[in-house]
Write a protein that holds these residues in place. Structure first.
Motif, PDB file in Angstrom:
ATOM      1  N   GLY A 137     -56.899 -65.084  29.441  1.00 27.67           N
ATOM      2  CA  GLY A 137     -58.216 -64.314  29.861  1.00 27.67           C
ATOM      3  C   GLY A 137     -58.143 -63.889  31.165  1.00 27.67           C
ATOM      4  O   GLY A 137     -57.111 -63.723  31.753  1.00 27.67           O
ATOM      5  N   TYR A 146     -52.603 -54.344  23.631  1.00 28.36           N
ATOM      6  CA  TYR A 146     -51.284 -55.122  23.482  1.00 28.36           C
ATOM      7  C   TYR A 146     -51.494 -56.550  23.624  1.00 28.36           C
ATOM      8  O   TYR A 146     -50.433 -57.391  23.550  1.00 28.36           O
ATOM      9  N   CYS A 147     -52.444 -57.040  24.030  1.00 26.14           N
ATOM     10  CA  CYS A 147     -52.595 -58.547  24.543  1.00 26.14           C
ATOM     11  C   CYS A 147     -52.449 -59.411  23.654  1.00 26.14           C
ATOM     12  O   CYS A 147     -52.851 -59.517  22.279  1.00 26.14           O
ATOM     13  N   ILE A 158     -45.128 -54.921  32.037  1.00 26.85           N
ATOM     14  CA  ILE A 158     -44.727 -55.395  30.801  1.00 26.85           C
ATOM     15  C   ILE A 158     -43.494 -54.065  30.148  1.00 26.85           C
ATOM     16  O   ILE A 158     -43.855 -52.753  30.438  1.00 26.85           O
ATOM     17  N   TYR A 184     -42.405 -58.748  31.684  1.00 27.00           N
ATOM     18  CA  TYR A 184     -42.127 -59.409  30.411  1.00 27.00           C
ATOM     19  C   TYR A 184     -41.932 -58.265  29.339  1.00 27.00           C
ATOM     20  O   TYR A 184     -42.283 -57.118  29.493  1.00 27.00           O
ATOM     21  N   GLY A 185     -41.073 -58.919  28.360  1.00 23.99           N
ATOM     22  CA  GLY A 185     -40.735 -57.867  27.389  1.00 23.99           C
ATOM     23  C   GLY A 185     -42.063 -57.846  26.443  1.00 23.99           C
ATOM     24  O   GLY A 185     -42.755 -58.973  26.193  1.00 23.99           O
ATOM     25  N   TYR A 186     -42.540 -56.956  25.834  1.00 26.91           N
ATOM     26  CA  TYR A 186     -43.666 -56.652  25.015  1.00 26.91           C
ATOM     27  C   TYR A 186     -43.380 -57.449  24.047  1.00 26.91           C
ATOM     28  O   TYR A 186     -42.394 -57.180  22.968  1.00 26.91           O
ATOM     29  N   ALA A 187     -44.141 -58.435  23.466  1.00 30.26           N
ATOM     30  CA  ALA A 187     -43.974 -59.315  22.366  1.00 30.26           C
ATOM     31  C   ALA A 187     -45.142 -58.670  21.277  1.00 30.26           C
ATOM     32  O   ALA A 187     -46.322 -58.838  21.403  1.00 30.26           O
ATOM     33  N   GLN A 206     -52.832 -55.350  18.022  1.00 28.60           N
ATOM     34  CA  GLN A 206     -51.623 -54.966  18.119  1.00 28.60           C
ATOM     35  C   GLN A 206     -51.267 -54.119  16.991  1.00 28.60           C
ATOM     36  O   GLN A 206     -50.548 -52.925  17.310  1.00 28.60           O
ATOM     37  N   CYS A 255     -52.666 -62.670  24.552  1.00 24.53           N
ATOM     38  CA  CYS A 255     -53.116 -64.059  25.255  1.00 24.53           C
ATOM     39  C   CYS A 255     -54.309 -64.607  24.242  1.00 24.53           C
ATOM     40  O   CYS A 255     -54.784 -63.858  23.706  1.00 24.53           O
ATOM     41  N   GLU A 284     -54.685 -65.811  38.253  1.00 26.75           N
ATOM     42  CA  GLU A 284     -54.616 -64.456  37.465  1.00 26.75           C
ATOM     43  C   GLU A 284     -55.813 -63.532  37.732  1.00 26.75           C
ATOM     44  O   GLU A 284     -56.664 -63.921  37.299  1.00 26.75           O
ATOM     45  N   VAL A 285     -55.388 -62.293  38.348  1.00 29.54           N
ATOM     46  CA  VAL A 285     -56.613 -61.530  38.420  1.00 29.54           C
ATOM     47  C   VAL A 285     -56.319 -60.018  37.710  1.00 29.54           C
ATOM     48  O   VAL A 285     -55.159 -59.538  37.711  1.00 29.54           O
ATOM     49  N   ASP A 286     -57.310 -59.622  37.261  1.00 30.05           N
ATOM     50  CA  ASP A 286     -57.367 -58.365  36.746  1.00 30.05           C
ATOM     51  C   ASP A 286     -57.873 -57.401  37.625  1.00 30.05           C
ATOM     52  O   ASP A 286     -59.420 -57.382  37.858  1.00 30.05           O
TER      53      ASP A 286
HETATM   54  C1  LIG Z   1     -53.837 -63.665  31.122  1.00 26.10           C
HETATM   55  S1  LIG Z   1     -53.279 -62.048  31.297  1.00 26.10           S
HETATM   56  C2  LIG Z   1     -53.192 -61.793  33.316  1.00 26.10           C
HETATM   57  C3  LIG Z   1     -54.817 -61.599  33.976  1.00 26.10           C
HETATM   58  C4  LIG Z   1     -55.561 -60.582  33.400  1.00 26.10           C
HETATM   59  N1  LIG Z   1     -56.079 -61.069  32.021  1.00 26.10           N
HETATM   60  C5  LIG Z   1     -55.174 -59.112  33.383  1.00 26.10           C
HETATM   61  O1  LIG Z   1     -54.552 -58.663  32.346  1.00 26.10           O
HETATM   62  O2  LIG Z   1     -55.030 -58.625  34.393  1.00 26.10           O
HETATM   63  C6  LIG Z   1     -51.391 -62.818  31.434  1.00 26.10           C
HETATM   64  C7  LIG Z   1     -50.250 -61.575  31.190  1.00 26.10           C
HETATM   65  O3  LIG Z   1     -49.574 -61.723  30.011  1.00 26.10           O
HETATM   66  C8  LIG Z   1     -49.014 -60.775  29.778  1.00 26.10           C
HETATM   67  N2  LIG Z   1     -49.105 -60.493  28.437  1.00 26.10           N
HETATM   68  C9  LIG Z   1     -50.158 -60.221  27.464  1.00 26.10           C
HETATM   69  N3  LIG Z   1     -49.977 -59.880  26.230  1.00 26.10           N
HETATM   70  C10 LIG Z   1     -48.469 -59.616  26.257  1.00 26.10           C
HETATM   71  C11 LIG Z   1     -47.682 -59.379  25.167  1.00 26.10           C
HETATM   72  N4  LIG Z   1     -48.051 -58.895  24.076  1.00 26.10           N
HETATM   73  N5  LIG Z   1     -46.246 -59.050  25.575  1.00 26.10           N
HETATM   74  C12 LIG Z   1     -46.041 -59.371  26.880  1.00 26.10           C
HETATM   75  N6  LIG Z   1     -46.662 -59.810  27.874  1.00 26.10           N
HETATM   76  C13 LIG Z   1     -47.885 -59.792  27.537  1.00 26.10           C
HETATM   77  C14 LIG Z   1     -49.358 -59.486  30.507  1.00 26.10           C
HETATM   78  O4  LIG Z   1     -48.638 -59.046  31.551  1.00 26.10           O
HETATM   79  C15 LIG Z   1     -50.500 -60.284  31.375  1.00 26.10           C
HETATM   80  O5  LIG Z   1     -50.921 -59.659  32.732  1.00 26.10           O
END
Ligand SMILES: C[S@@+](CC[C@H](N)C(=O)[O-])C[C@H]1O[C@@H](n2cnc3c(N)ncnc32)[C@H](O)[C@@H]1O
Ligand code: SF4
Length: 444
Positions: free
Chosen positions: A104, A59-60, A200, A229-232, A241, A62, A134-136
């Motif tokens: 990231g 879904y990412c 999300i 967050y709303g899924y973008a 995606q 970023c 920001e931690v994973d």
């Molecule tokens: C950089 S990441 C957070 C740190 C780490 N990379 C992680 O995922 O645990 C930033 C945040 O953006 C949000 N995010 C990423 N892609 C998204 C999307 N397509 N729609 C909405 N939120 C999104 C997620 O909630 C994610 O945790």
């Protein structure tokens, strides 16, 4: 339902105004350094972008690079240090008021690389500096947490997204609640000062039932703040995606119902909704800033304070002053190549006109306080523009999503889901024909 149909259209999230796709005529390196060197107040928020992640969440949206080779973190740290050195040499008066590590995944860097980075930055940290990361949880060790806290990084934002195993599998992010709980406990035992969860809504396979279960788990761990967050869905930018389109992806009314359910459950658990898609416990510092009308919004989301300058280090990181935005090279290779030549790795940017600045203040105020006095802004418009703006706002008032009293605008409770749409009235770039190529996620 009718309002959702009417207002669910593509639009910016307004972490900046103008939105990134509308930037034009940014400063060159000499101009940028000149602007900073002559800035009357060189207290800065420092943002450091670590683009690497060990695996891809589909879904990412970023800016990230996937690699399992942790040694790459060492090379990347050396580039961050080069970039930092260029700023230090050019700006003897620089002091750092806050540090935000984002990505990231910042904990892609081994603790020893983080240490090297912090040691270089430490001499310029102001006494009351605050730090966030920001931690994973899947790739964050006890040593990471100890190192971060030791260097004053107190606020931890954990990427959670959803606790349902089916949803997690669909988006390629398996992360059991137990793993998250262990990370949260360790952060608290080390003296971390605040925990945020990123969730999300609108992910594939999410249902009312799965949201219920996710919020149950969240309540047990009781983070101080939650970004919901709303899924973008932006597959033209984030190609992975596309693979989610084989599942059912909730949208429109169904998607909004997932938000409303989460909101109800969170409010029952003592959370308070603030700004767009954010929640906080009443004893959190963000809630207190919101109550005082001091909450701000920047590229990282909502925050209690914003320094006059933001410096972004790392590929794709964004810097800004009240007059300019500027982004670093997005591609890692380009970022490194420019630094190898001894230059700041700057790419596109934007210089704000007086009108941009006024519109930006209006949008900030709507996004942070849900209200704004339009007087200053309206004074800049010609009669035709004022009529056009007021026409749109009056229609929104008839729809019940805002109230107008002279020049004062207030978003109603019914209007909260449409905050981005209200801001769009003040976005002159959206209406320019030449900008029709810019594409955004949907507002609902
Ligand atoms: C950089 S990441 C957070 C740190 C780490 N990379 C992680 O995922 O645990 C930033 C945040 O953006 C949000 N995010 C990423 N892609 C998204 C999307 N397509 N729609 C909405 N939120 C999104 C997620 O909630 C994610 O945790
Ligand atoms: S959500 Fe976080 S961990 Fe997953 S790919 Fe995006 S930046 Fe990396």
């Amino acid at each position: 339902m009718d309002l959702i149909k009417k207002y669910d259209k593509p639009g910016p999230r307004y972490t900046s105004y103008p939105a990134y796709p509308h930037w034009q005529n940014g400063p060159l390196q000499e101009e940028w350094l000149h602007e900073l060197a002559h800035h009357k107040d060189l207290r800065a928020d420092l943002y450091i972008h670590i683009p690497y992640c060990q695996s891809l969440c589909t879904y990412c949206g970023c800016t990230r690079t996937i690699s399992r080779n942790l040694d790459k973190g060492m090379d990347y740290t050396s580039y961050l240090l080069k970039e930092w050195q260029l700023y230090r040499e050019a700006l003897p008066n620089l002091s750092i008021q806050s540090l935000h590590l984002g990505g990231g995944t910042p904990t892609f860097l081994r603790p020893e690389y983080l240490k090297v980075l912090f040691e270089a930055i430490s001499p310029l940290l102001s006494e009351d500096f605050s730090g966030a990361v920001e931690v994973d949880p899947r790739v964050t060790s006890e040593r990471h947490i100890e190192t971060l806290v030791e260097f004053g990084i107190g606020r931890f934002s954990l990427g959670i997204q959803d606790f349902d195993p089916h949803v997690q599998k669909a988006v390629n992010r398996t992360q059991p609640p137990k793993l998250v709980a262990t990370t949260v406990d360790y952060i608290r035992s080390c003296g971390g000062s605040g925990i945020n969860f990123d969730l999300i809504y609108g992910l594939p396979l999410q249902t009312q039932d799965s949201i219920h279960k996710t919020i149950q788990e969240v309540k047990k761990m009781r983070p101080d703040t939650i970004a919901l967050y709303g899924y973008a869905h932006v597959p033209w930018r984030s190609k992975a995606q596309k693979s989610l389109e084989r599942f059912h992806i909730p949208h429109g009314e169904e998607k909004r119902a997932l938000y409303e359910l989460s909101k109800k459950l969170l409010e029952e658990a003592g959370y308070f909704e603030l700004g767009l898609d954010h929640f906080a416990l009443k004893n959190s510092s963000l809630y207190q800033a919101y109550q005082k009308g001091e909450m701000k919004r920047n590229f990282m989301g909502y925050t209690k304070e914003v320094a006059p300058v933001t410096l972004g280090l790392g590929s794709s990181a964004i810097s800004n002053t009240e007059n300019s935005f500027i982004q670093n090279e997005k591609e890692l290779e380009d970022y490194q190549k420019v630094l190898d030549k001894g230059h700041l790795p700057l790419s596109s940017g934007h210089r704000l006109t007086e009108r941009d600045q006024k519109a930006s203040q209006v949008i900030q105020s709507i996004m942070c306080k849900g209200e704004v006095d339009l007087q200053d802004y309206l004074e800049l418009l010609c009669e035709k523009e004022t009529l056009n703006h007021m026409g749109k706002l009056e229609e929104m008032e008839r729809d019940g999503i805002l109230e107008l009293k002279d020049t004062e605008l207030k978003v109603t409770a019914k209007g909260r889901p449409f905050m981005r749409n209200i801001c769009m009235v003040f976005d002159e770039y959206l209406n320019q024909k030449s900008e029709s190529k810019a594409r955004f996620s949907r507002t609902i």
